[in-house]
Motif scaffolding. Sequence first.
Motif, mmCIF file in Angstrom:
data_model
loop_
_atom_site.group_PDB
_atom_site.id
_atom_site.type_symbol
_atom_site.label_atom_id
_atom_site.label_comp_id
_atom_site.label_asym_id
_atom_site.label_seq_id
_atom_site.Cartn_x
_atom_site.Cartn_y
_atom_site.Cartn_z
ATOM 1 N N LEU A 224 61.465 75.805 -66.897
ATOM 2 C CA LEU A 224 62.339 74.753 -66.373
ATOM 3 C C LEU A 224 61.531 73.569 -65.853
ATOM 4 N N LYS A 225 60.381 73.860 -65.254
ATOM 5 C CA LYS A 225 59.521 72.779 -64.765
ATOM 6 C C LYS A 225 58.995 71.961 -65.939
ATOM 7 N N GLU A 226 58.563 72.641 -67.005
ATOM 8 C CA GLU A 226 58.071 71.942 -68.186
ATOM 9 C C GLU A 226 59.193 71.182 -68.890
ATOM 10 N N LEU B 183 53.135 64.908 -74.974
ATOM 11 C CA LEU B 183 51.759 65.368 -75.058
ATOM 12 C C LEU B 183 51.079 64.726 -76.259
ATOM 13 N N GLY B 184 49.840 64.330 -76.128
ATOM 14 C CA GLY B 184 48.968 63.850 -77.207
ATOM 15 C C GLY B 184 49.650 63.150 -78.349
ATOM 16 N N ARG C 73 53.017 59.279 -80.698
ATOM 17 C CA ARG C 73 53.114 58.566 -81.978
ATOM 18 C C ARG C 73 54.110 59.215 -82.930
ATOM 19 N N ASN C 74 54.349 60.540 -82.787
ATOM 20 C CA ASN C 74 55.238 61.262 -83.698
ATOM 21 C C ASN C 74 56.380 61.854 -82.876
ATOM 22 N N HIS C 75 57.512 61.171 -82.908
ATOM 23 C CA HIS C 75 58.659 61.567 -82.095
ATOM 24 C C HIS C 75 59.242 62.923 -82.543
ATOM 25 N N GLN C 76 59.085 63.259 -83.829
ATOM 26 C CA GLN C 76 59.624 64.532 -84.325
ATOM 27 C C GLN C 76 58.927 65.720 -83.681
ATOM 28 N N LYS C 77 57.628 65.621 -83.447
ATOM 29 C CA LYS C 77 56.917 66.703 -82.763
ATOM 30 C C LYS C 77 57.482 66.900 -81.359
#
Length: 164
Positions: free
Chosen positions: A105-107, A116-117, A121-125
């Motif tokens: 829940l925190k994440e 993350l990383g 740049r890649n919204h699908q990830k």
Amino acid sequence: MKRVVVLFFVLGGAAVHAAGERIYRCGNEYTNTVTEAQMKNCKLISGANVSVVQAARPAAKPAAAPPSQTEPVGGGLAQRAKDLEARSILDAELKRSEARQAELLKEFNNGEPDKLGAETRNHQKYLDRLASLKAAISRNEADIEGIRRELGRMPPGSAAPAAK
């Protein structure tokens, strides 16, 4: 091999028939004893070769062992120990699952987890990770509910001893 067995039965039947032996059918049993056939009102089988194979009888089940003299019939110390151990295992599993749920829940961060990383740049990830987080949260909730159900089914006398 199969032909040899068939040939054996055919020759055996021919030998019985040649000897003039009569075969009687008594329900599911066959006999060639005339007196037994008359007593049971059996029917004569004429012109047929009969091969009867006895079925193997199932092995007898071992008798149940009597309860030991040291333990009461309603459940003993060994059963209570098993119940206490099972309850402690379930309690530990519940605590681990609840801790994991808090981490998830925190994440998840109310549906807006930090990117993350490569996710910037890649919204699908990012969307894939969001979907896997949702699935993990729902699975963990189901696990917690299941553990609580199991704890509710435990015998009433198996409550964990109070901590000192």
